[in-house]
Design a protein around this motif. Structure first.
Motif, mmCIF file in Angstrom:
data_model
loop_
_atom_site.group_PDB
_atom_site.id
_atom_site.type_symbol
_atom_site.label_atom_id
_atom_site.label_comp_id
_atom_site.label_asym_id
_atom_site.label_seq_id
_atom_site.Cartn_x
_atom_site.Cartn_y
_atom_site.Cartn_z
ATOM 1 N N ASN A 143 0.728 -1.057 -0.013
ATOM 2 C CA ASN A 143 0.089 0.178 -0.115
ATOM 3 C C ASN A 143 0.940 1.312 -0.128
ATOM 4 O OD1 ASN A 143 -2.879 -0.931 0.525
ATOM 5 N ND2 ASN A 143 -1.630 -2.183 1.680
ATOM 6 N N GLU A 144 1.814 1.329 0.541
ATOM 7 C CA GLU A 144 2.888 2.529 0.598
ATOM 8 C C GLU A 144 4.341 2.199 0.032
ATOM 9 O OE1 GLU A 144 0.612 4.347 4.283
ATOM 10 O OE2 GLU A 144 2.436 3.279 4.834
ATOM 11 N N PRO A 145 4.517 1.479 -1.039
ATOM 12 C CA PRO A 145 5.650 0.980 -1.602
ATOM 13 C C PRO A 145 7.039 1.772 -1.711
ATOM 14 C CG PRO A 145 4.299 1.165 -3.493
ATOM 15 C CD PRO A 145 3.462 1.224 -2.151
ATOM 16 N N GLU A 146 6.584 3.105 -1.895
ATOM 17 C CA GLU A 146 7.437 4.169 -1.840
ATOM 18 C C GLU A 146 8.133 4.427 -0.488
ATOM 19 O OE1 GLU A 146 3.834 6.168 -0.350
ATOM 20 O OE2 GLU A 146 4.439 4.745 -2.160
ATOM 21 N N LEU A 147 7.236 4.240 0.599
ATOM 22 C CA LEU A 147 7.926 4.105 2.094
ATOM 23 C C LEU A 147 8.854 3.123 2.237
ATOM 24 C CD1 LEU A 147 5.040 5.564 4.065
ATOM 25 C CD2 LEU A 147 6.933 6.803 2.966
ATOM 26 N N LEU A 148 8.409 1.737 1.912
ATOM 27 C CA LEU A 148 9.379 0.529 2.005
ATOM 28 C C LEU A 148 10.696 0.694 1.469
ATOM 29 C CD1 LEU A 148 9.238 -1.713 3.836
ATOM 30 C CD2 LEU A 148 8.556 -3.091 1.923
ATOM 31 N N GLN A 149 10.710 1.484 0.326
ATOM 32 C CA GLN A 149 11.834 1.488 -0.619
ATOM 33 C C GLN A 149 12.953 2.661 -0.061
ATOM 34 O OE1 GLN A 149 10.582 2.642 -4.255
ATOM 35 N NE2 GLN A 149 9.486 0.747 -4.850
ATOM 36 N N GLN A 150 12.255 3.652 0.874
ATOM 37 C CA GLN A 150 12.991 4.430 1.734
ATOM 38 C C GLN A 150 13.593 3.855 2.979
ATOM 39 O OE1 GLN A 150 11.420 8.481 1.858
ATOM 40 N NE2 GLN A 150 9.825 7.598 0.491
ATOM 41 N N ALA A 151 13.033 2.749 3.602
ATOM 42 C CA ALA A 151 13.302 2.296 4.649
ATOM 43 C C ALA A 151 14.847 1.473 4.657
ATOM 44 C CB ALA A 151 12.495 1.313 5.002
ATOM 45 N N ALA A 152 15.651 2.246 5.637
ATOM 46 C CA ALA A 152 16.601 1.417 5.746
ATOM 47 C C ALA A 152 16.487 0.248 6.842
ATOM 48 C CB ALA A 152 17.886 2.289 6.607
ATOM 49 N N LEU A 153 15.864 0.353 8.155
ATOM 50 C CA LEU A 153 15.601 -0.519 9.118
ATOM 51 C C LEU A 153 14.194 -0.653 9.537
ATOM 52 C CD1 LEU A 153 18.712 -0.130 11.491
ATOM 53 C CD2 LEU A 153 18.419 -2.254 9.843
ATOM 54 N N PHE A 154 13.870 -1.676 9.849
ATOM 55 C CA PHE A 154 12.502 -1.703 10.700
ATOM 56 C C PHE A 154 12.830 -2.056 12.159
ATOM 57 C CE2 PHE A 154 12.615 -6.430 10.586
ATOM 58 C CZ PHE A 154 11.954 -6.714 11.987
ATOM 59 N N LEU A 155 12.329 -1.178 13.178
ATOM 60 C CA LEU A 155 12.637 -1.631 14.681
ATOM 61 C C LEU A 155 11.179 -1.620 15.194
ATOM 62 C CD1 LEU A 155 14.831 1.743 15.155
ATOM 63 C CD2 LEU A 155 15.390 -0.662 14.947
ATOM 64 N N LEU A 156 11.293 -2.268 16.606
ATOM 65 C CA LEU A 156 10.050 -2.201 17.356
ATOM 66 C C LEU A 156 10.059 -1.266 18.206
ATOM 67 C CD1 LEU A 156 10.201 -6.167 17.855
ATOM 68 C CD2 LEU A 156 8.832 -5.036 16.392
ATOM 69 N N PRO A 157 8.781 -0.772 18.946
ATOM 70 C CA PRO A 157 8.816 0.396 19.476
ATOM 71 C C PRO A 157 9.756 0.635 20.597
ATOM 72 C CG PRO A 157 6.734 -0.589 19.371
ATOM 73 C CD PRO A 157 7.730 -1.483 18.788
ATOM 74 N N LYS A 158 10.193 0.005 21.488
ATOM 75 C CA LYS A 158 11.226 0.029 22.625
ATOM 76 C C LYS A 158 12.620 -0.035 21.838
ATOM 77 C CE LYS A 158 13.182 -4.317 23.670
ATOM 78 N NZ LYS A 158 13.297 -4.664 22.344
ATOM 79 N N ASP A 159 12.894 -0.345 20.772
ATOM 80 C CA ASP A 159 14.169 -0.302 20.294
ATOM 81 C C ASP A 159 14.214 1.034 19.315
ATOM 82 O OD1 ASP A 159 14.724 -3.045 20.712
ATOM 83 O OD2 ASP A 159 13.536 -3.732 19.103
#
Length: 497
Positions: A143-159
């Protein structure tokens, strides 16, 4: 005097506790932040709100306590699980975080199950449910492929919060286990799962132990909080893992029951080859090379809150529950199933809904109140029975949360579970678990078990009554029939909701 800080990043607020070497909570502080629900089923938060309120809470903790910063040796975290934070190469969030209780990802869950089939359970050890992180990543991908392309990492909230405090990216195993991207037994990111959905493994941060030191505070964070820049920061863990640590669930045979908004039955496990066929969650523990088995009732305390708000809004909980101990087991033939927001264990069913079965004109408010409590406890027993059927001995259960605040409910748990129920002297839940990770990391104790022995003290125990146990065994069999008998009815009612 030496202290450590536990930071618990919850869904509605962040809680910080200052704990001394005896395990006593010297001071605590809490700061709330908003929840955003732009559409039905959506649940989001702004990661910057977590950071800002954590800093406020830490500053207030220091101001109120009057403790000198040099006396605080370290801090660690507990955090709400599963929430997706996507950051760019500069570490800035690309969108609001999608939370654990967001339900938009049903289609992505079906996609995961179809693509991976049996491999999902053999690698990630858990079924694809809307709450987990991988379905959220796939939703962004679709649904937001342009954002995923910009992503360097995924984190969880506390991280993400810990990154903002230290500048270091990392994720501990207990939280990573709730993403569906971790090889739980192998303790490494699964390239097989990532590649199945065309996700680069580089999107996953480095993995660390919950008690591992990941840095110290950035100078600007030290200035904003009043803490010393040399304060050691430890990775921390998922809220349920930290709740287990805070309740002393750190060796084989130990089990806890936590009744909050949702309900959790959690048991320590060292065997990594157990197969529960996805009926319960199987996650990495905060203890090294250990795991925990967890069953979940989605609407545990929430069922009681709903009942009070709907039928006794003018009464306090204490008044509402007065007299329920005079009602016999089974509430004079009234059964309640707590499926008011669907169910998780042992029925991962988003469509099932709750029921009162057996109502008659003789039932009063106190009968309904007791029936609600019994239905919640029956649901939790289903998780207890899964553990027992897997060969685990469950003779004693540590009870925490709202269910540990009422004497009648504690005795009810003993009778329904047929196990001794132990109430703790002082219960701080996940925040205490986070503080214990910091205490162990700082070298106060040679093991988490010895830390638990010093920090955690039982207050009272409740033994099962054989006659009531027998009565509840019969009622529990009836309770288990209700799901199958009402499932098709609820499916047909869906069109009218």
């Amino acid at each position: 005097m030496s202290y450590v800080i536990g930071v618990d990043l919850g869904t509605s607020a962040v809680k910080t506790v200052l704990v001394n070497r005896e395990g006593k909570v010297a001071f605590e502080a809490s700061e709330a932040y908003p929840l955003y629900q732009p559409k039905a089923g959506y649940s989001e938060q702004n990661p910057e709100d977590w950071v800002e309120q954590t800093l406020v809470s830490l500053r207030k903790l220091l101001e109120v306590s009057g403790v000198h910063p040099s006396e605080i040796e370290g801090l660690s975290f507990s955090g709400q699980m599963h929430g997706l934070v996507l950051v760019d190469a500069e570490g800035k969030p690309l969108r609001n975080a999608i939370l654990w209780n967001d339900t938009r990802t049903t289609a992505q869950c079906h996609r995961i199950e179809k693509v991976l089939d049996g491999k999902l359970l053999s690698i990630a050890r858990n079924r694809a449910l809307e709450g987990f992180t991988l379905p959220k990543i796939l939703w962004v991908q679709e649904n937001e492929p342009e954002l995923l392309q910009q992503a360097a990492l995924f984190l969880l909230p506390k991280d993400y919060v810990r990154y903002r405090l230290t500048g270091d990216y990392a994720m501990d195993y207990s939280d990573a286990a709730g993403t569906l991207l971790l090889d739980v037994a192998g303790k490494q990111w699964s390239t097989e799962i990532a590649e199945a959905f065309e996700l680069p493994v580089s999107l996953c941060p480095r993995l660390v132990e919950s008690f591992e030191e990941v840095g110290t505070l950035l100078p600007q964070i030290a200035d904003q909080t009043g803490l010393a820049a040399a304060t050691k920061v430890y990775a921390g863990g998922a809220d349920n893992a930290c709740g287990a640590i805070g309740a002393g669930i750190l060796s084989e045979g130990q089990t806890m029951c936590s009744i909050g908004t949702s309900g959790v039955v959690l048991s320590y496990e060292e065997r990594k080859d157990l197969d529960f066929e996805g009926k319960v969650h199987f996650f990495n523990h905060g203890e090294k090379d250990a795991f925990y088995i967890m069953g979940v009732t989605l609407a545990a305390g929430y069922s009681l809150s709903w009942f009070k708000d709907t039928f006794a809004a003018d009464k306090s909980f204490d008044v509402l529950l007065q007299g329920i101990d005079a009602i016999p087991a089974g509430s004079n033939g009234l059964l309640f199933t707590p499926y008011i927001v669907g169910e998780r264990t042992p029925h991962p069913d988003a469509n099932i809904r709750g029921s009162f079965i057996g109502m008659d004109a003789g039932h009063k408010l106190e009968h309904f109140g007791r029936a609600v409590m019994e239905g919640i406890t029956f649901s939790l027993r289903e998780s207890i029975d899964i553990l027992r059927n897997a060969g685990k001995t469950v003779n004693e259960v540590i009870s925490i949360g709202g269910g540990a605040k009422n004497e009648a409910w504690l005795q009810m748990q003993a009778d329904v579970f047929n196990a001794t129920i132990v109430k703790l002297e002082s219960e701080q839940g996940p925040a205490m678990g986070a503080a214990m990770l910091a205490a162990y990391g700082c070298g106060w104790f040679p093991s988490l078990q010895e830390c638990a022995a010093a920090f955690i003290r039982p207050a009272k125990s409740y033994a099962p009554n054989p006659e009531t146990v027998a009565a509840y065994d019969g009622l529990f069999a009836l309770y288990q029939d209700v799901y199958g008998q009402t499932r098709s009815l609820n499916d047909r009612l869906e069109a009218y909701r």
